[in-house]
Design a protein around this motif. Sequence first.
Motif, PDB file in Angstrom:
ATOM      1  N   LEU A 125      -7.375  -8.320   4.123  1.00  0.00           N
ATOM      2  CA  LEU A 125      -6.045  -8.688   4.618  1.00  0.00           C
ATOM      3  C   LEU A 125      -4.984  -7.734   4.094  1.00  0.00           C
ATOM      4  CD1 LEU A 125      -4.277 -10.856   6.163  1.00  0.00           C
ATOM      5  CD2 LEU A 125      -3.899 -11.872   3.895  1.00  0.00           C
ATOM      6  N   ILE A 126      -5.180  -7.220   2.883  1.00  0.00           N
ATOM      7  CA  ILE A 126      -4.099  -6.475   2.210  1.00  0.00           C
ATOM      8  C   ILE A 126      -4.542  -5.127   1.655  1.00  0.00           C
ATOM      9  CG2 ILE A 126      -2.772  -8.534   1.597  1.00  0.00           C
ATOM     10  CD1 ILE A 126      -4.071  -8.310  -1.233  1.00  0.00           C
ATOM     11  N   TRP A 127      -5.771  -4.683   1.953  1.00  0.00           N
ATOM     12  CA  TRP A 127      -6.255  -3.480   1.281  1.00  0.00           C
ATOM     13  C   TRP A 127      -5.514  -2.210   1.706  1.00  0.00           C
ATOM     14  CZ3 TRP A 127     -12.048  -3.823   3.186  1.00  0.00           C
ATOM     15  CH2 TRP A 127     -12.135  -3.534   4.542  1.00  0.00           C
ATOM     16  N   GLU A 128      -4.779  -2.253   2.794  1.00  0.00           N
ATOM     17  CA  GLU A 128      -4.039  -1.074   3.240  1.00  0.00           C
ATOM     18  C   GLU A 128      -2.544  -1.316   3.003  1.00  0.00           C
ATOM     19  OE1 GLU A 128      -2.463   2.068   4.564  1.00  0.00           O
ATOM     20  OE2 GLU A 128      -2.123   0.568   6.101  1.00  0.00           O
ATOM     21  N   ARG A 129      -1.945  -0.546   2.114  1.00  0.00           N
ATOM     22  CA  ARG A 129      -0.589  -0.845   1.634  1.00  0.00           C
ATOM     23  C   ARG A 129       0.458  -0.790   2.731  1.00  0.00           C
ATOM     24  NH1 ARG A 129       0.466   2.822  -3.514  1.00  0.00           N
ATOM     25  NH2 ARG A 129       2.550   1.954  -3.249  1.00  0.00           N
ATOM     26  N   ALA A 130       0.401   0.243   3.580  1.00  0.00           N
ATOM     27  CA  ALA A 130       1.425   0.380   4.617  1.00  0.00           C
ATOM     28  C   ALA A 130       1.375  -0.787   5.589  1.00  0.00           C
ATOM     29  CB  ALA A 130       1.240   1.704   5.368  1.00  0.00           C
ATOM     30  N   ARG A 131       0.179  -1.228   5.938  1.00  0.00           N
ATOM     31  CA  ARG A 131       0.033  -2.378   6.845  1.00  0.00           C
ATOM     32  C   ARG A 131       0.546  -3.653   6.177  1.00  0.00           C
ATOM     33  NH1 ARG A 131      -2.913  -4.495  11.232  1.00  0.00           N
ATOM     34  NH2 ARG A 131      -3.973  -6.480  10.822  1.00  0.00           N
ATOM     35  N   THR A 132       0.236  -3.848   4.906  1.00  0.00           N
ATOM     36  CA  THR A 132       0.698  -5.033   4.185  1.00  0.00           C
ATOM     37  C   THR A 132       2.223  -5.076   4.148  1.00  0.00           C
ATOM     38  OG1 THR A 132      -1.308  -5.024   2.833  1.00  0.00           O
ATOM     39  CG2 THR A 132       0.564  -6.273   1.988  1.00  0.00           C
ATOM     40  N   GLU A 133       2.843  -3.945   3.917  1.00  0.00           N
ATOM     41  CA  GLU A 133       4.306  -3.890   3.904  1.00  0.00           C
ATOM     42  C   GLU A 133       4.878  -4.182   5.290  1.00  0.00           C
ATOM     43  OE1 GLU A 133       5.591  -0.196   2.222  1.00  0.00           O
ATOM     44  OE2 GLU A 133       4.434  -0.489   0.373  1.00  0.00           O
ATOM     45  N   ARG A 134       4.223  -3.668   6.320  1.00  0.00           N
ATOM     46  CA  ARG A 134       4.727  -3.851   7.683  1.00  0.00           C
ATOM     47  C   ARG A 134       4.617  -5.312   8.124  1.00  0.00           C
ATOM     48  NH1 ARG A 134       0.731  -2.164  11.140  1.00  0.00           N
ATOM     49  NH2 ARG A 134       0.641  -0.282   9.858  1.00  0.00           N
ATOM     50  N   ILE A 135       3.522  -5.962   7.776  1.00  0.00           N
ATOM     51  CA  ILE A 135       3.278  -7.322   8.256  1.00  0.00           C
ATOM     52  C   ILE A 135       3.949  -8.370   7.377  1.00  0.00           C
ATOM     53  CG2 ILE A 135       1.472  -9.059   8.652  1.00  0.00           C
ATOM     54  CD1 ILE A 135      -0.364  -6.748   9.489  1.00  0.00           C
ATOM     55  N   PHE A 136       3.881  -8.163   6.069  1.00  0.00           N
ATOM     56  CA  PHE A 136       4.347  -9.206   5.146  1.00  0.00           C
ATOM     57  C   PHE A 136       5.622  -8.835   4.385  1.00  0.00           C
ATOM     58  CE2 PHE A 136      -0.270  -9.891   5.522  1.00  0.00           C
ATOM     59  CZ  PHE A 136      -0.271 -11.227   5.899  1.00  0.00           C
ATOM     60  N   GLY A 137       6.103  -7.597   4.542  1.00  0.00           N
ATOM     61  CA  GLY A 137       7.262  -7.178   3.763  1.00  0.00           C
ATOM     62  C   GLY A 137       6.982  -7.227   2.276  1.00  0.00           C
ATOM     63  N   PHE A 138       5.746  -6.929   1.897  1.00  0.00           N
ATOM     64  CA  PHE A 138       5.275  -7.114   0.526  1.00  0.00           C
ATOM     65  C   PHE A 138       4.643  -5.808   0.055  1.00  0.00           C
ATOM     66  CE2 PHE A 138       2.181  -8.546  -2.662  1.00  0.00           C
ATOM     67  CZ  PHE A 138       2.860  -9.551  -3.341  1.00  0.00           C
ATOM     68  N   THR A 139       5.173  -5.246  -1.009  1.00  0.00           N
ATOM     69  CA  THR A 139       4.645  -3.997  -1.549  1.00  0.00           C
ATOM     70  C   THR A 139       3.710  -4.309  -2.703  1.00  0.00           C
ATOM     71  OG1 THR A 139       6.665  -2.820  -0.940  1.00  0.00           O
ATOM     72  CG2 THR A 139       5.242  -1.771  -2.574  1.00  0.00           C
ATOM     73  N   HIS A 140       2.468  -3.883  -2.569  1.00  0.00           N
ATOM     74  CA  HIS A 140       1.493  -4.172  -3.622  1.00  0.00           C
ATOM     75  C   HIS A 140       0.715  -2.916  -3.980  1.00  0.00           C
ATOM     76  CE1 HIS A 140      -0.845  -6.682  -6.248  1.00  0.00           C
ATOM     77  NE2 HIS A 140      -1.952  -6.128  -5.772  1.00  0.00           N
ATOM     78  N   ARG A 141       0.479  -2.776  -5.273  1.00  0.00           N
ATOM     79  CA  ARG A 141      -0.268  -1.632  -5.780  1.00  0.00           C
ATOM     80  C   ARG A 141      -1.219  -2.111  -6.860  1.00  0.00           C
ATOM     81  NH1 ARG A 141       2.389   3.227  -9.423  1.00  0.00           N
ATOM     82  NH2 ARG A 141       0.594   4.646  -9.455  1.00  0.00           N
ATOM     83  N   LEU A 142      -2.485  -1.716  -6.768  1.00  0.00           N
ATOM     84  CA  LEU A 142      -3.429  -2.024  -7.832  1.00  0.00           C
ATOM     85  C   LEU A 142      -3.077  -1.179  -9.047  1.00  0.00           C
ATOM     86  CD1 LEU A 142      -6.079  -3.403  -8.797  1.00  0.00           C
ATOM     87  CD2 LEU A 142      -7.275  -1.352  -7.980  1.00  0.00           C
ATOM     88  N   GLU A 143      -2.843  -1.852 -10.185  1.00  0.00           N
ATOM     89  CA  GLU A 143      -2.392  -1.144 -11.380  1.00  0.00           C
ATOM     90  C   GLU A 143      -3.484  -1.010 -12.438  1.00  0.00           C
ATOM     91  OE1 GLU A 143       2.348  -2.238 -11.110  1.00  0.00           O
ATOM     92  OE2 GLU A 143       1.123  -3.343 -12.538  1.00  0.00           O
ATOM     93  N   ALA A 144      -4.737  -1.307 -12.079  1.00  0.00           N
ATOM     94  CA  ALA A 144      -5.828  -1.210 -13.042  1.00  0.00           C
ATOM     95  C   ALA A 144      -5.965   0.203 -13.596  1.00  0.00           C
ATOM     96  CB  ALA A 144      -7.138  -1.649 -12.396  1.00  0.00           C
ATOM     97  N   TYR A 145      -5.629   1.196 -12.780  1.00  0.00           N
ATOM     98  CA  TYR A 145      -5.781   2.589 -13.203  1.00  0.00           C
ATOM     99  C   TYR A 145      -4.442   3.222 -13.579  1.00  0.00           C
ATOM    100  CZ  TYR A 145     -10.107   1.410 -10.891  1.00  0.00           C
ATOM    101  OH  TYR A 145     -11.268   0.761 -10.518  1.00  0.00           O
ATOM    102  N   VAL A 146      -3.415   2.392 -13.697  1.00  0.00           N
ATOM    103  CA  VAL A 146      -2.097   2.842 -14.142  1.00  0.00           C
ATOM    104  C   VAL A 146      -2.021   2.653 -15.657  1.00  0.00           C
ATOM    105  CG1 VAL A 146       0.390   2.380 -13.996  1.00  0.00           C
ATOM    106  CG2 VAL A 146      -1.026   2.236 -11.932  1.00  0.00           C
ATOM    107  N   PRO A 147      -1.504   3.624 -16.413  1.00  0.00           N
ATOM    108  CA  PRO A 147      -1.370   3.425 -17.865  1.00  0.00           C
ATOM    109  C   PRO A 147      -0.613   2.132 -18.175  1.00  0.00           C
ATOM    110  CG  PRO A 147      -0.877   5.704 -17.279  1.00  0.00           C
ATOM    111  CD  PRO A 147      -1.030   4.945 -15.987  1.00  0.00           C
ATOM    112  N   LYS A 148      -1.096   1.391 -19.175  1.00  0.00           N
ATOM    113  CA  LYS A 148      -0.562   0.066 -19.473  1.00  0.00           C
ATOM    114  C   LYS A 148       0.965   0.034 -19.586  1.00  0.00           C
ATOM    115  CE  LYS A 148      -1.428  -3.950 -22.399  1.00  0.00           C
ATOM    116  NZ  LYS A 148      -2.241  -4.487 -23.535  1.00  0.00           N
ATOM    117  N   PRO A 149       1.613   0.994 -20.261  1.00  0.00           N
ATOM    118  CA  PRO A 149       3.074   0.929 -20.385  1.00  0.00           C
ATOM    119  C   PRO A 149       3.814   1.047 -19.048  1.00  0.00           C
ATOM    120  CG  PRO A 149       2.143   2.447 -22.010  1.00  0.00           C
ATOM    121  CD  PRO A 149       1.050   2.117 -21.039  1.00  0.00           C
ATOM    122  N   LYS A 150       3.135   1.587 -18.036  1.00  0.00           N
ATOM    123  CA  LYS A 150       3.787   1.790 -16.740  1.00  0.00           C
ATOM    124  C   LYS A 150       3.491   0.677 -15.735  1.00  0.00           C
ATOM    125  CE  LYS A 150       4.010   6.844 -17.052  1.00  0.00           C
ATOM    126  NZ  LYS A 150       3.703   8.127 -16.365  1.00  0.00           N
TER     127      LYS A 150
END
Length: 391
Positions: free
Chosen positions: A282-307
């Motif tokens: 339902l949400i694995w594609e960010r641009a589609r999720t933003e277009r349909i739900f107005g919701f910006t989501h990013r997986l942060e598992a690989y983002v440094p913890k402080p960020k």
Amino acid sequence: MTTLPRPTTTLTADDARRIVLRAQGLLGAPDRRAGVRGVLRRLGAVQLDTISVLARSHELVPYARLGAVGRRTVEGAYWTDTHAFEYWSHAACLLPIEEWPYFAFRRRAYRDRPHWHHELPDGAYDQVVKQLRAEGPLTATELGGAKKTNDWWDWSGTKVAVERALMYGEVVCVERRGWKRVYDLAERAVPAALLHDELDDTECLRRLVRLAGEALGVGTRADIADYHRLKGEQVDSVIADSGLVPVEVEGWAKPAWADPAALAAPPRGRHRTTLLSPFDSLIWERARTERIFGFTHRLEAYVPKPKRVHGYFAMPVLAGGRLVGRVDPARQGRTLVAKQVTLDGPKAVPAVARALAEAASWVDCTDVRVERMDPPELREPLTRELAGLLG
């Protein structure tokens, strides 16, 4: 160049959103008789991932649609009696076994691929196939070793060979054992009627474009291409003959295509309230999720913890057909820990409490503890709501 028909149907953004939710099995009564296998066939692809917080993503996907289905039931539905196979689709995915013939185009492409990240040692491929024929099913370790060092990318020659054989279609994964793939020859594991590469690329692509359109309900060219990671020109070459129909969606800048069956019956029914895996289709594609739900989501598992903003494995919360917040979960004993909860506003509190309480029950937790809260003033109302649900 093929001249495509002009759209005769215009959908509102809300119409499109509800069509998408129903197509993804998140609006209307769940098909419990079809169960997990029904979810897999409806979606056409369930993404796999190594991360396990509440559960692994391939477990979270049917849970989101069916509720607290037993985790052993989920595993059995995928790998028992070869109802599914693992292959490269949107990413590494579980796919319905009946779609095996339609991935012939990708198996051929891998066989013709001139360059690879890992070098294949001389004789390793034939040795793996010979050993599986004599002894299979086996893990890479049982075949002779998965890695040369402790580095995850430093594959042994055996691992390179068996993964290459999987991509070529000579080998399949028949189960997961401690998350390790167990390999066997495709000739033993795939039903004989399906074990062929007879379909040409056009027929394969037409089928996958149609399946993507049905699973999405409605989508742009880019949405449809992304579902099974096709190229845009591959979609263009077959979409006119795929059975999908062109539509316009208010607020969408690009042309769209829809499953005609989705247009024929207005989407109605009860909305699921649930936590979603970041790898849910339902949400694995960010641009589609933003277009349909107005919701910006990013997986942060690989983002440094402080960020990180929302947390390591922040799971969007679906309620009333909207994405209303995020929860970054963990478990400590029999307590589900909401390490960080981010809500759109106070109206989301009851839904998020229900989603947390149901998830806790599913993973055999008896309590929920909320740590960080954004906005902070909603922490007390959420805690109070949870107390009422958990008794």
